[in-house]
Enzyme design. Structure first.
Site, PDB file in Angstrom:
ATOM      1  N   ARG A 164       1.040  -1.565   0.000  1.00  0.00           N
ATOM      2  CA  ARG A 164       0.170  -0.302  -0.148  1.00  0.00           C
ATOM      3  C   ARG A 164       0.588   1.522  -0.104  1.00  0.00           C
ATOM      4  O   ARG A 164       0.331   2.196   0.914  1.00  0.00           O
ATOM      5  CB  ARG A 164      -0.504   0.124   1.148  1.00  0.00           C
ATOM      6  CG  ARG A 164      -1.937  -1.185   1.249  1.00  0.00           C
ATOM      7  CD  ARG A 164      -2.483  -1.395  -0.023  1.00  0.00           C
ATOM      8  NE  ARG A 164      -4.422  -1.369   0.556  1.00  0.00           N
ATOM      9  CZ  ARG A 164      -4.768  -3.123  -0.572  1.00  0.00           C
ATOM     10  NH1 ARG A 164      -3.317  -3.297  -0.909  1.00  0.00           N
ATOM     11  NH2 ARG A 164      -4.768  -3.866  -0.226  1.00  0.00           N
ATOM     12  N   SER A 238     -11.201  -0.800   2.040  1.00  0.00           N
ATOM     13  CA  SER A 238     -10.620  -0.943   4.026  1.00  0.00           C
ATOM     14  C   SER A 238     -10.022   0.517   3.979  1.00  0.00           C
ATOM     15  O   SER A 238      -9.211   0.642   3.491  1.00  0.00           O
ATOM     16  CB  SER A 238      -9.214  -2.081   3.919  1.00  0.00           C
ATOM     17  OG  SER A 238      -9.550  -3.395   3.381  1.00  0.00           O
ATOM     18  N   GLU A 334      -4.957   3.504   5.849  1.00  0.00           N
ATOM     19  CA  GLU A 334      -5.462   3.369   4.583  1.00  0.00           C
ATOM     20  C   GLU A 334      -6.161   4.507   3.217  1.00  0.00           C
ATOM     21  O   GLU A 334      -5.160   4.988   2.546  1.00  0.00           O
ATOM     22  CB  GLU A 334      -5.965   1.954   4.168  1.00  0.00           C
ATOM     23  CG  GLU A 334      -5.036   1.780   2.846  1.00  0.00           C
ATOM     24  CD  GLU A 334      -5.930   1.416   1.833  1.00  0.00           C
ATOM     25  OE1 GLU A 334      -7.089   1.816   1.234  1.00  0.00           O
ATOM     26  OE2 GLU A 334      -5.947   0.047   1.423  1.00  0.00           O
TER      27      GLU A 334
HETATM   28  P1  FAD Z   1      -9.167   8.906  -5.732  1.00  0.00           P
HETATM   29  O1  FAD Z   1      -8.841   8.144  -4.580  1.00  0.00           O
HETATM   30  O2  FAD Z   1      -8.925   9.317  -6.717  1.00  0.00           O
HETATM   31  O3  FAD Z   1      -7.310   8.657  -5.473  1.00  0.00           O
HETATM   32  C1  FAD Z   1      -6.234   8.170  -4.732  1.00  0.00           C
HETATM   33  C2  FAD Z   1      -4.831   9.105  -4.392  1.00  0.00           C
HETATM   34  O4  FAD Z   1      -4.848   8.408  -5.405  1.00  0.00           O
HETATM   35  C3  FAD Z   1      -4.983  10.310  -3.566  1.00  0.00           C
HETATM   36  O5  FAD Z   1      -3.812  10.351  -3.017  1.00  0.00           O
HETATM   37  C4  FAD Z   1      -4.949  10.804  -5.000  1.00  0.00           C
HETATM   38  O6  FAD Z   1      -5.127  12.361  -5.154  1.00  0.00           O
HETATM   39  C5  FAD Z   1      -4.074  10.508  -5.876  1.00  0.00           C
HETATM   40  N1  FAD Z   1      -4.209  10.266  -7.241  1.00  0.00           N
HETATM   41  C6  FAD Z   1      -4.926   9.768  -8.059  1.00  0.00           C
HETATM   42  N2  FAD Z   1      -4.758   9.634  -9.283  1.00  0.00           N
HETATM   43  C7  FAD Z   1      -3.822   9.849  -9.202  1.00  0.00           C
HETATM   44  C8  FAD Z   1      -3.186  10.570 -11.094  1.00  0.00           C
HETATM   45  N3  FAD Z   1      -3.777  10.113 -12.271  1.00  0.00           N
HETATM   46  N4  FAD Z   1      -1.467  11.928 -10.435  1.00  0.00           N
HETATM   47  C9  FAD Z   1      -1.206  11.092  -9.437  1.00  0.00           C
HETATM   48  N5  FAD Z   1      -2.298  10.948  -7.993  1.00  0.00           N
HETATM   49  C10 FAD Z   1      -3.267  10.424  -8.650  1.00  0.00           C
HETATM   50  N6  FAD Z   1      -7.307  -0.608  -2.605  1.00  0.00           N
HETATM   51  C11 FAD Z   1      -7.266  -1.383  -3.120  1.00  0.00           C
HETATM   52  O7  FAD Z   1      -5.239  -1.531  -3.086  1.00  0.00           O
HETATM   53  N7  FAD Z   1      -7.150  -3.082  -2.641  1.00  0.00           N
HETATM   54  C12 FAD Z   1      -8.815  -3.988  -2.912  1.00  0.00           C
HETATM   55  O8  FAD Z   1      -8.707  -4.476  -3.024  1.00  0.00           O
HETATM   56  C13 FAD Z   1      -9.405  -2.654  -2.597  1.00  0.00           C
HETATM   57  N8  FAD Z   1     -10.430  -2.750  -2.725  1.00  0.00           N
HETATM   58  C14 FAD Z   1     -11.904  -1.765  -2.396  1.00  0.00           C
HETATM   59  C15 FAD Z   1     -12.979  -1.985  -2.475  1.00  0.00           C
HETATM   60  C16 FAD Z   1     -13.935  -1.116  -2.187  1.00  0.00           C
HETATM   61  C17 FAD Z   1     -15.295  -0.845  -2.347  1.00  0.00           C
HETATM   62  C18 FAD Z   1     -13.363   0.598  -2.443  1.00  0.00           C
HETATM   63  C19 FAD Z   1     -14.216   1.660  -2.603  1.00  0.00           C
HETATM   64  C20 FAD Z   1     -11.756   0.445  -2.210  1.00  0.00           C
HETATM   65  C21 FAD Z   1     -11.209  -0.208  -2.810  1.00  0.00           C
HETATM   66  N9  FAD Z   1      -9.688   0.256  -2.991  1.00  0.00           N
HETATM   67  C22 FAD Z   1      -8.854  -1.299  -2.734  1.00  0.00           C
HETATM   68  C23 FAD Z   1      -9.096   1.602  -2.599  1.00  0.00           C
HETATM   69  C24 FAD Z   1      -9.421   2.084  -3.995  1.00  0.00           C
HETATM   70  O9  FAD Z   1     -10.036   1.262  -4.646  1.00  0.00           O
HETATM   71  C25 FAD Z   1      -7.745   1.628  -5.006  1.00  0.00           C
HETATM   72  O10 FAD Z   1      -6.908   3.010  -3.771  1.00  0.00           O
HETATM   73  C26 FAD Z   1      -8.095   2.909  -5.709  1.00  0.00           C
HETATM   74  O11 FAD Z   1      -6.691   2.534  -5.975  1.00  0.00           O
HETATM   75  C27 FAD Z   1      -7.584   4.393  -5.849  1.00  0.00           C
HETATM   76  O12 FAD Z   1      -8.157   4.396  -7.090  1.00  0.00           O
HETATM   77  P2  FAD Z   1      -9.348   6.301  -7.471  1.00  0.00           P
HETATM   78  O13 FAD Z   1      -9.175   6.524  -8.323  1.00  0.00           O
HETATM   79  O14 FAD Z   1     -10.580   6.001  -6.875  1.00  0.00           O
HETATM   80  O15 FAD Z   1      -8.382   7.006  -6.759  1.00  0.00           O
HETATM   81  N1  EPU Z   2     -10.794 -11.257   9.542  1.00  0.00           N
HETATM   82  C1  EPU Z   2     -12.164 -10.449  10.076  1.00  0.00           C
HETATM   83  N2  EPU Z   2     -13.246 -10.045  10.770  1.00  0.00           N
HETATM   84  C2  EPU Z   2     -12.731  -9.063   9.413  1.00  0.00           C
HETATM   85  C3  EPU Z   2     -12.507  -9.256   8.239  1.00  0.00           C
HETATM   86  C4  EPU Z   2     -11.987 -10.020   7.701  1.00  0.00           C
HETATM   87  O1  EPU Z   2     -11.379 -12.021  10.752  1.00  0.00           O
HETATM   88  O2  EPU Z   2     -14.313  -8.074  10.031  1.00  0.00           O
HETATM   89  C5  EPU Z   2      -9.927 -11.532   8.767  1.00  0.00           C
HETATM   90  C6  EPU Z   2     -10.321 -12.634   8.094  1.00  0.00           C
HETATM   91  O3  EPU Z   2     -11.202 -13.744   8.218  1.00  0.00           O
HETATM   92  C7  EPU Z   2      -9.102 -13.001   6.944  1.00  0.00           C
HETATM   93  C8  EPU Z   2      -8.317 -11.986   8.069  1.00  0.00           C
HETATM   94  O4  EPU Z   2      -8.922 -11.518   8.210  1.00  0.00           O
HETATM   95  O5  EPU Z   2      -8.739 -14.142   8.441  1.00  0.00           O
HETATM   96  C9  EPU Z   2      -8.428 -11.361   5.998  1.00  0.00           C
HETATM   97  O6  EPU Z   2      -9.463 -11.380   5.307  1.00  0.00           O
HETATM   98  P1  EPU Z   2      -9.622 -11.086   4.220  1.00  0.00           P
HETATM   99  O7  EPU Z   2      -9.265 -12.083   3.480  1.00  0.00           O
HETATM  100  O8  EPU Z   2     -10.791 -10.327   4.273  1.00  0.00           O
HETATM  101  O9  EPU Z   2      -8.897  -9.051   3.862  1.00  0.00           O
HETATM  102  P2  EPU Z   2      -8.285  -8.325   4.472  1.00  0.00           P
HETATM  103  O10 EPU Z   2      -6.873  -8.337   5.162  1.00  0.00           O
HETATM  104  O11 EPU Z   2      -9.133  -7.859   5.163  1.00  0.00           O
HETATM  105  C10 EPU Z   2      -6.839  -7.268   2.499  1.00  0.00           C
HETATM  106  C11 EPU Z   2      -6.760  -5.653   2.080  1.00  0.00           C
HETATM  107  C12 EPU Z   2      -8.072  -5.682   0.480  1.00  0.00           C
HETATM  108  C13 EPU Z   2      -7.939  -7.113  -0.329  1.00  0.00           C
HETATM  109  C14 EPU Z   2      -8.765  -8.322   0.221  1.00  0.00           C
HETATM  110  C15 EPU Z   2      -8.300  -9.197  -0.051  1.00  0.00           C
HETATM  111  C16 EPU Z   2      -5.626  -4.349   3.171  1.00  0.00           C
HETATM  112  C17 EPU Z   2      -5.869  -2.964   3.690  1.00  0.00           C
HETATM  113  N3  EPU Z   2      -6.778  -4.845   2.509  1.00  0.00           N
HETATM  114  O12 EPU Z   2      -8.153  -6.861   3.545  1.00  0.00           O
HETATM  115  O13 EPU Z   2      -7.885  -4.361   0.145  1.00  0.00           O
HETATM  116  O14 EPU Z   2      -9.682  -6.374  -0.775  1.00  0.00           O
HETATM  117  O15 EPU Z   2      -7.041  -7.789   1.198  1.00  0.00           O
HETATM  118  O16 EPU Z   2      -7.142  -8.931  -1.459  1.00  0.00           O
HETATM  119  O17 EPU Z   2      -5.288  -4.680   2.748  1.00  0.00           O
HETATM  120  C18 EPU Z   2      -8.753  -2.435   0.245  1.00  0.00           C
HETATM  121  O18 EPU Z   2      -7.623  -2.247   0.320  1.00  0.00           O
HETATM  122  O19 EPU Z   2     -10.012  -1.190   0.346  1.00  0.00           O
HETATM  123  C19 EPU Z   2      -9.002  -3.495   0.548  1.00  0.00           C
HETATM  124  C20 EPU Z   2     -10.595  -4.555   0.190  1.00  0.00           C
END
Ligand code: FAD
Ligand code: EPU
Length: 338
Positions: A164, A238, A334
């Site tokens: 991250r 997250s 995050e």
């Molecule tokens: P924004 O939220 O608009 O911006 C994020 C940051 O990037 C800000 O600092 C912004 O200034 C900068 N930025 C954006 N675009 C540019 C650019 N072109 N140039 C320079 N800086 C820029 N993240 C994960 O890593 N893994 C996940 O599994 C994951 N699951 C998610 C699930 C949900 C339901 C949601 C809502 C979010 C999740 N995220 C996850 C977080 C998010 O999707 C990521 O961080 C994504 O990359 C953000 O993209 P964005 O375009 O919306 O960025």
């Molecule tokens: N867990 C719990 N309770 C909860 C949630 C999770 O006990 O309420 C436990 C699960 O049972 C498992 C562990 O935590 O043992 C990990 O859970 P999960 O696989 O759901 O993933 P996470 O670590 O909670 C991370 C990323 C997600 C990404 C998933 C899948 C971060 C901060 N988050 O979540 O990214 O989608 O792994 O790879 O690293 C995001 O960054 O926004 C995001 C959604």
């Protein structure tokens, strides 16, 4: 004619659906557009926010500056032997790029299916899910240097990717606007199913030899079962990072909490699951005013409707305090707080 608008609501532009305004706002559709803004609007550049899909942001107040929404589009493909270099404009929707690549059998980002946001943000926090991070396929990105107006290309090593993290969140924060990203994908899939429930879900579906399309579908299904859909429940995924602690701290924690999920991290450190820690403090599914944690994933804070950014932020402080008190572990947000 200036492309800059004033007093624009950011509610449609952040997935937390926080109601707030930007003093100035411009949508950027090309590099030429970007240059135009920077050539003409010098005074506004000081308080600048680059916005992609707004899916990793929590606005706690109106934005008293210029918001640049990056909408630069375009996808180009170059095949080199078994490798495929895919270059996408920063404003392409990340999941649309994933779908495009999966449909063409370009392997490498199928595990990153359904992550909201844009291509341009993908290197910023080195998006990751289900055993893959963007750094695994990242080739290079092109970025506009705000101070000079010049374009610069960054290779993978220069981006200093970590969990991250990247140089764009660190040393170079606020200095570059990413305009396009190139990913090195492959025609030969390296199927990755080790994370979480992927294997179990494939087995349940009777799939013994999964294709990248199968992996993409299964990841999508698992994600939908755990995460709230921002189009109906405001959230930014997250809210906290999974904390990484050293061995000495872990040796104290483990005997007290033998069930604590833990994973090896870089440099002999240990990654904990923040969602588990938060759930163990009794917060899972908690409702507090208009905010709370998601019922299926305690790591996700939600806006049940009408929450202010301040309200969500205060709730996140409560969680940090509770986790610190119980586990002596400090959670780091995050989500970008503005
Ligand atoms: P924004 O939220 O608009 O911006 C994020 C940051 O990037 C800000 O600092 C912004 O200034 C900068 N930025 C954006 N675009 C540019 C650019 N072109 N140039 C320079 N800086 C820029 N993240 C994960 O890593 N893994 C996940 O599994 C994951 N699951 C998610 C699930 C949900 C339901 C949601 C809502 C979010 C999740 N995220 C996850 C977080 C998010 O999707 C990521 O961080 C994504 O990359 C953000 O993209 P964005 O375009 O919306 O960025
Ligand atoms: N867990 C719990 N309770 C909860 C949630 C999770 O006990 O309420 C436990 C699960 O049972 C498992 C562990 O935590 O043992 C990990 O859970 P999960 O696989 O759901 O993933 P996470 O670590 O909670 C991370 C990323 C997600 C990404 C998933 C899948 C971060 C901060 N988050 O979540 O990214 O989608 O792994 O790879 O690293 C995001 O960054 O926004 C995001 C959604």
């Amino acid at each position: 004619m200036s492309i800059i608008q004033t007093n624009i609501s950011l509610k449609p532009y952040n997935t937390f659906a926080i109601d707030c305004n930007a003093k100035y706002y411009a949508e950027i559709k090309s590099v030429a557009h970007l240059k135009e803004v920077f050539a003409n609007e010098v005074a506004l550049q000081r308080n600048l926010l680059v916005l992609g899909g707004g899916s990793n942001m929590l606005f706690t107040k109106d934005y008293d500056g210029l918001v640049l929404k990056i909408s630069i589009k375009g996808i180009e493909v170059k095949e080199i032997g078994d490798d495929v270099l895919v270059t996408a404009g920063a404003g392409e929707v990340w999941d649309s790029l994933v779908k495009f690549c999966v449909a063409k059998d370009y392997a490498g980002i199928e595990n990153l299916t359904l992550i909201p946001g844009t291509v341009g943000a993908s290197p910023i926090q080195n998006i990751g899910a289900y055993g893959v991070e963007v750094k695994d396929v990242f080739e290079s990105c092109t970025a506009f240097e705000i101070a000079t107006g010049k374009l610069k290309t960054f290779n993978k090593a220069e981006c200093e990717f970590a969990y991250r993290e990247s140089i764009f969140k660190g040393k170079l924060k606020g200095q570059f606007i990413i305009t396009s990203v190139t990913y090195r994908l492959s025609r030969i899939p390296h199927i990755q199913t080790h994370y979480g429930a992927i294997n179990a879900e494939l087995e349940r579906r009777g799939i013994a030899k999964p294709t990248i399309a199968d992996v993409s579908e299964v990841v999508a299904a698992i994600r939908v079962s755990k995460l709230p859909d921002p189009s109906t429940i405001g959230n930014a995924g997250s809210f906290f990072k999974n904390p990484i602690i050293d061995q000495a701290a872990f040796d104290i924690l483990l005997p007290q909490f033998p069930d604590v999920p833990h994973y090896p991290a870089a440099n002999g450190r240990i990654k904990l699951a923040a969602g588990w820690l938060i759930e163990a403090c009794g917060f899972k599914g908690m409702l507090e005013g208009n905010t709370g944690t998601w019922k299926n994933q305690a790591l996700v804070l939600v806006n049940h409707g009408g929450a202010t950014g301040q309200e969500v932020y205060r709730f996140s402080e409560k969680i940090i305090n509770a986790v610190q008190q119980k586990f002596d572990v400090v959670l780091e947000r995050e989500v970008n707080i503005l």
